[in-house]
Design a protein around this motif. Structure first.
Motif, mmCIF file in Angstrom:
data_model
loop_
_atom_site.group_PDB
_atom_site.id
_atom_site.type_symbol
_atom_site.label_atom_id
_atom_site.label_comp_id
_atom_site.label_asym_id
_atom_site.label_seq_id
_atom_site.Cartn_x
_atom_site.Cartn_y
_atom_site.Cartn_z
ATOM 1 N N LEU C 3 0.831 -1.196 0.000
ATOM 2 C CA LEU C 3 0.000 0.000 0.000
ATOM 3 C C LEU C 3 0.868 1.250 0.000
ATOM 4 O O LEU C 3 0.632 2.198 -0.763
ATOM 5 C CB LEU C 3 -0.911 -0.030 1.231
ATOM 6 C CG LEU C 3 -2.100 0.890 1.217
ATOM 7 C CD1 LEU C 3 -3.021 0.514 0.086
ATOM 8 C CD2 LEU C 3 -2.831 0.809 2.535
ATOM 9 N N ASN C 36 -8.091 23.636 -29.993
ATOM 10 C CA ASN C 36 -8.481 22.409 -30.678
ATOM 11 C C ASN C 36 -7.292 21.510 -30.950
ATOM 12 O O ASN C 36 -7.433 20.293 -31.035
ATOM 13 C CB ASN C 36 -9.179 22.747 -31.996
ATOM 14 C CG ASN C 36 -10.552 23.292 -31.756
ATOM 15 O OD1 ASN C 36 -11.166 22.961 -30.752
ATOM 16 N ND2 ASN C 36 -11.024 24.138 -32.641
ATOM 17 N N GLN C 39 -5.761 20.427 -26.965
ATOM 18 C CA GLN C 39 -6.484 19.583 -26.016
ATOM 19 C C GLN C 39 -6.295 18.080 -26.270
ATOM 20 O O GLN C 39 -6.038 17.344 -25.316
ATOM 21 C CB GLN C 39 -7.968 19.945 -26.024
ATOM 22 C CG GLN C 39 -8.666 19.403 -24.801
ATOM 23 C CD GLN C 39 -10.030 20.015 -24.607
ATOM 24 O OE1 GLN C 39 -10.496 20.780 -25.418
ATOM 25 N NE2 GLN C 39 -10.670 19.668 -23.516
ATOM 26 N N PRO C 40 -6.372 17.601 -27.526
ATOM 27 C CA PRO C 40 -6.103 16.167 -27.720
ATOM 28 C C PRO C 40 -4.697 15.770 -27.301
ATOM 29 O O PRO C 40 -4.511 14.700 -26.711
ATOM 30 C CB PRO C 40 -6.297 15.986 -29.224
ATOM 31 C CG PRO C 40 -7.188 17.074 -29.619
ATOM 32 C CD PRO C 40 -6.837 18.226 -28.755
ATOM 33 N N ILE C 43 -4.641 15.479 -23.644
ATOM 34 C CA ILE C 43 -5.374 14.301 -23.187
ATOM 35 C C ILE C 43 -4.549 13.043 -23.387
ATOM 36 O O ILE C 43 -4.523 12.147 -22.533
ATOM 37 C CB ILE C 43 -6.726 14.234 -23.918
ATOM 38 C CG1 ILE C 43 -7.670 15.238 -23.272
ATOM 39 C CG2 ILE C 43 -7.322 12.852 -23.847
ATOM 40 C CD1 ILE C 43 -8.897 15.479 -24.054
ATOM 41 N N LEU C 44 -3.815 13.001 -24.502
ATOM 42 C CA LEU C 44 -2.931 11.848 -24.706
ATOM 43 C C LEU C 44 -1.861 11.780 -23.619
ATOM 44 O O LEU C 44 -1.604 10.707 -23.050
ATOM 45 C CB LEU C 44 -2.270 11.948 -26.084
ATOM 46 C CG LEU C 44 -3.103 11.421 -27.240
ATOM 47 C CD1 LEU C 44 -2.304 11.509 -28.511
ATOM 48 C CD2 LEU C 44 -3.493 9.991 -26.971
ATOM 49 N N PHE C 46 -2.066 13.028 -20.685
ATOM 50 C CA PHE C 46 -2.736 12.667 -19.439
ATOM 51 C C PHE C 46 -2.977 11.165 -19.382
ATOM 52 O O PHE C 46 -2.784 10.524 -18.346
ATOM 53 C CB PHE C 46 -4.058 13.429 -19.341
ATOM 54 C CG PHE C 46 -4.959 12.934 -18.258
ATOM 55 C CD1 PHE C 46 -4.671 13.185 -16.936
ATOM 56 C CD2 PHE C 46 -6.092 12.220 -18.571
ATOM 57 C CE1 PHE C 46 -5.500 12.725 -15.944
ATOM 58 C CE2 PHE C 46 -6.924 11.760 -17.580
ATOM 59 C CZ PHE C 46 -6.632 12.005 -16.263
ATOM 60 N N ALA C 47 -3.380 10.581 -20.541
ATOM 61 C CA ALA C 47 -3.663 9.148 -20.561
ATOM 62 C C ALA C 47 -2.401 8.353 -20.273
ATOM 63 O O ALA C 47 -2.421 7.389 -19.502
ATOM 64 C CB ALA C 47 -4.236 8.759 -21.924
ATOM 65 N N VAL C 48 -1.279 8.780 -20.865
ATOM 66 C CA VAL C 48 -0.032 8.050 -20.639
ATOM 67 C C VAL C 48 0.370 8.128 -19.169
ATOM 68 O O VAL C 48 0.734 7.121 -18.542
ATOM 69 C CB VAL C 48 1.069 8.618 -21.554
ATOM 70 C CG1 VAL C 48 2.398 8.018 -21.196
ATOM 71 C CG2 VAL C 48 0.743 8.327 -22.994
ATOM 72 N N GLU C 50 -1.534 8.772 -16.610
ATOM 73 C CA GLU C 50 -2.495 8.085 -15.760
ATOM 74 C C GLU C 50 -2.317 6.569 -15.889
ATOM 75 O O GLU C 50 -2.545 5.818 -14.936
ATOM 76 C CB GLU C 50 -3.915 8.499 -16.157
ATOM 77 C CG GLU C 50 -5.023 7.927 -15.308
ATOM 78 C CD GLU C 50 -5.033 8.477 -13.900
ATOM 79 O OE1 GLU C 50 -4.527 9.597 -13.729
ATOM 80 O OE2 GLU C 50 -5.513 7.782 -13.000
ATOM 81 N N ALA C 51 -1.888 6.124 -17.082
ATOM 82 C CA ALA C 51 -1.659 4.696 -17.281
ATOM 83 C C ALA C 51 -0.581 4.197 -16.327
ATOM 84 O O ALA C 51 -0.666 3.066 -15.828
ATOM 85 C CB ALA C 51 -1.255 4.422 -18.714
ATOM 86 N N ILE C 54 -2.240 3.618 -13.084
ATOM 87 C CA ILE C 54 -3.071 2.418 -13.126
ATOM 88 C C ILE C 54 -2.195 1.172 -13.087
ATOM 89 O O ILE C 54 -2.516 0.176 -12.426
ATOM 90 C CB ILE C 54 -3.955 2.434 -14.386
ATOM 91 C CG1 ILE C 54 -4.801 3.694 -14.439
ATOM 92 C CG2 ILE C 54 -4.821 1.206 -14.451
ATOM 93 C CD1 ILE C 54 -6.012 3.686 -13.614
ATOM 94 N N LEU C 55 -1.054 1.254 -13.801
ATOM 95 C CA LEU C 55 -0.134 0.111 -13.781
ATOM 96 C C LEU C 55 0.374 -0.142 -12.362
ATOM 97 O O LEU C 55 0.457 -1.297 -11.919
ATOM 98 C CB LEU C 55 1.045 0.379 -14.716
ATOM 99 C CG LEU C 55 0.858 -0.062 -16.163
ATOM 100 C CD1 LEU C 55 2.115 0.226 -16.961
ATOM 101 C CD2 LEU C 55 0.552 -1.545 -16.214
ATOM 102 N N VAL C 58 -2.318 -1.836 -10.543
ATOM 103 C CA VAL C 58 -2.441 -3.236 -10.931
ATOM 104 C C VAL C 58 -1.325 -4.061 -10.299
ATOM 105 O O VAL C 58 -1.552 -5.153 -9.766
ATOM 106 C CB VAL C 58 -2.429 -3.333 -12.465
ATOM 107 C CG1 VAL C 58 -2.221 -4.767 -12.902
ATOM 108 C CG2 VAL C 58 -3.732 -2.811 -13.029
ATOM 109 N N LEU C 62 -1.037 -7.377 -8.152
ATOM 110 C CA LEU C 62 -0.334 -8.541 -8.696
ATOM 111 C C LEU C 62 0.723 -9.058 -7.734
ATOM 112 O O LEU C 62 0.826 -10.257 -7.502
ATOM 113 C CB LEU C 62 0.335 -8.154 -10.027
ATOM 114 C CG LEU C 62 -0.477 -8.303 -11.289
ATOM 115 C CD1 LEU C 62 0.391 -7.981 -12.489
ATOM 116 C CD2 LEU C 62 -1.011 -9.711 -11.397
#
Lengths: 201, 80, 63, 266
Positions: C3, C36, C39-40, C43-44, C46-48, C50-51, C54-55, C58, C62
């Motif tokens: 934790l 325009n 922003q994408p 977001i990309l 941010f996704a990386v 945030e991944a 998340i990993l 996980v 595991l």
């Protein structure tokens, strides 16, 4: 595999380690599992709130919004009408003002013209009067001069006749003759045929 | 402005500046996708592991899930 | 222990996400018409980032 | 429990043991009828329901064009949900969903604020059952809207984004279906629950710790308790912000999911 799943589910539901975390009906499950009574109560509470919102609140509010929109649009229309009326009144007022102004200027113009006319008339009248007076005076003077010359002529004639008759000693008062003589003499004198001599020496 | 360049206007066609809420849920949806990928494919891998009695499919499933999540995010939100 | 490890692991993605969105806000404030395009990209990123979080999450399950 | 107890007892080195707050503190049974157990959050829920209905009915009764004072305050909340959330997220035909969004917003807001209400101080949303109940309503609503709008098969087809290689479609469909049917409601419920739970737990840590320090024999600890209570107070104020924000986020996401299902094409 099935054994795995069932044991996992059993661990999730039943055993929160006896801590009373809150899952299940008696609160012995994991804290991320819902307490049965609370779940039922929560659904009922949300149902009541949504029902009230759906039946009472949202229709009333939406109707009120529609009325407000209508009122605002109506108010705007009314304001537009009032503005149009005000514009019309202003236009009328302005036209009246322009009319009055034109009238006033016309009156002033008329007055000026009239005054000029009056002055011209007066001047003309005065001129005429002056001319008349002058003419009258000229005429009078001419008449008086005529009169004077006529009386002088007759006086001179009579005097000279008297004088001549006293010299001659005889009345020369023959009307026609003396008159003709004297007149002829005077006419000749005036026309310059004879020059007046010194009467004295 | 010339008619040939309509994209030079600040809001590119859509009314995306209209409200302050618009677009503010993107982060939440992206996180949903990112959780869904590893979870789904990790579960598939775990199930295959249990069936085939192997041990390497679960991590592979998780990694593949993350990659697919990012691919879907690119498909949905990453293209301008 | 897991934790605490996961808690420490969230620090990196948290910083990354903060940096990404601060950069996005800065850029949009300077050049609103570029939103325009930006922003994408953001977001990309941010996704990386945030991944990674998340990993870590996980791996917490595991390991 | 063991972790928080370890952390706090590590900080307080004394003979008598300090027990930190645990999830069990949120479980407060009051009467047990066997088949159902009445707990304190359930009573708070009843209070929330009565309060929400009273606010809504008092705010909208005799709704007039020129608002009264009470109606004005109610309109602020209503306008915020109507214009700021529903219209932005759902689109042109948002009025159908206004009761759902507004009711959910008010319910979640009041449930959250119960954590900071004097004499109650027990947020029902810090019990997982309440976020799950709220999420269940959203879940049913947006899937109903989606199926009604696109048809049964059309809704599944709608989930897969356009411009995809045919070989990828089943894999991506699996992912999208998991997102739509599982992860979205899960994150929606867990976000609200986690925020409220953790926030209340944090306040509990400060207040219980301050209490422990205050009633300790050592006078230095009594001095430290002032700091602990002060931090608890600050956290309380911070929590009120978080509570309002979480209610907003919950309503926003509910509207966003409905808006996505309502959308013609992605």
């Amino acid at each position: 595999m099935l054994a795995h799943v069932t044991t996992l589910a059993g661990r999730l539901v039943a055993s929160g380690g006896g801590e009373g975390g809150g899952g299940g009906n008696d609160g012995t499950g994991l804290p991320i599992l819902p307490h049965t009574g609370e779940l039922i109560f929560g659904i009922i509470a949300i149902g009541i709130i949504l029902f009230v919102a759906w039946k009472k609140v949202v229709p009333a509010m939406e109707q009120m919004y529609a009325e407000r929109t209508a009122a605002i649009e109506g108010g705007m229309k009314q304001a537009e009408e009032a503005q149009a009326a005000a514009a019309a009144a202003k236009e009328q007022y302005e036209s009246q003002l322009a009319q009055a102004r034109a009238e006033a200027s016309q009156i002033r113009e008329n007055a000026r013209a009239e005054g000029a006319q009056i002055v011209a008339e007066m001047r003309e009248q005065a001129n005429a009067e002056a001319g008349r007076i002058t003419e009258n005076a000229t005429k009078q003077i001419a008449a008086e001069r005529q009169q004077a010359s006529a009386s002088l002529r007759s006086e001179v004639g009579r005097l000279s006749t008297d004088l001549a008759s006293k010299i001659v000693g005889e009345s020369l008062h023959d009307e026609v003759r003396s008159k003709g003589t004297v007149d002829r003499f005077l006419a000749e004198l005036e026309s310059g045929q004879i020059r007046p001599e010194k009467v004295g020496n | 402005m010339s008619p040939a360049s309509p994209n030079l206007t600040p809001s590119g066609g859509k009314d995306e500046r209209s409200g302050f809420s618009r677009g503010s849920d993107l982060a939440a949806q992206i996180v949903s996708y990112l959780i869904a990928g590893p979870l789904t494919f990790g579960a598939i891998g775990w199930g295959l592991d249990a069936l085939l009695s192997t041990h390497f499919l679960r991590p592979i499933g998780i990694i593949v899930g993350v990659a697919l999540s990012m691919y879907v995010i690119w498909l949905r939100y990453g293209r301008p | 222990m897991n934790l605490i490890g996961y808690g420490i692991a969230t620090i990196g993605p948290a910083l990354a996400i903060g940096l990404i969105f601060s950069a996005l806000i800065n850029s949009v404030a300077r050049q609103p018409e570029a939103k325009n395009v930006l922003q994408p990209l953001a977001i990309l990123g941010f996704a990386v980032a945030e991944a990674l979080a998340i990993l870590g999450f996980v791996l917490f399950f595991l390991a | 429990m063991s972790l928080s107890a370890a952390l706090t007892s590590g900080a307080v080195v004394t003979a008598d043991e300090f027990t930190g707050p645990s999830p069990a503190d949120f479980y407060q049974p009051m009467w047990d009828f066997g088949w159902i157990e009445i707990t304190r959050p359930m009573l708070v829920l009843v209070l929330v329901t009565i309060l929400a209905c009273w606010i809504m009915l008092a705010g909208s009764r005799n709704a007039s064009v020129v608002p009264s004072k009470g109606q004005f305050y109610f309109e602020q909340i209503y306008d915020f949900v109507r214009g700021g959330i529903a219209r932005d997220m759902i689109g042109p035909n948002y009025k159908k969903y206004l009761p759902l969004i507004f009711g959910l917003f008010l319910f979640v807001l009041l449930s959250n604020l119960m954590a900071s209400t004097p004499f109650v101080q027990n947020p029902p949303s810090a019990r997982i059952a309440v976020p799950i109940a709220a999420t269940a309503v959203v879940y049913i609503a947006y899937h109903y809207v989606g199926f009604k709008k696109h048809g049964f098969l059309g809704y599944f087809k709608f989930m897969v984004p356009a411009g995809l290689a045919p070989a990828m479609v089943p894999v991506i469909f699996l992912l999208e279906a998991a997102t739509f049917f599982l992860i979205r409601p899960l994150t929606l419920a867990l976000r609200l629950f986690g925020n409220m739970f953790a926030g209340h737990m944090l306040i509990l840590v400060f207040v219980l710790g301050g209490e422990f320090l205050l009633f300790h024999d050592n006078w230095l600890f009594k001095l430290f308790s002032v700091g602990a209570f002060g931090m608890g107070f600050l956290m309380q104020i911070f929590e009120i912000l978080i509570q309002a924000l979480q209610a907003y986020v919950f309503a926003l996401l509910a509207a966003s999911y409905i808006g996505t299902a309502e959308a013609d094409e992605h």
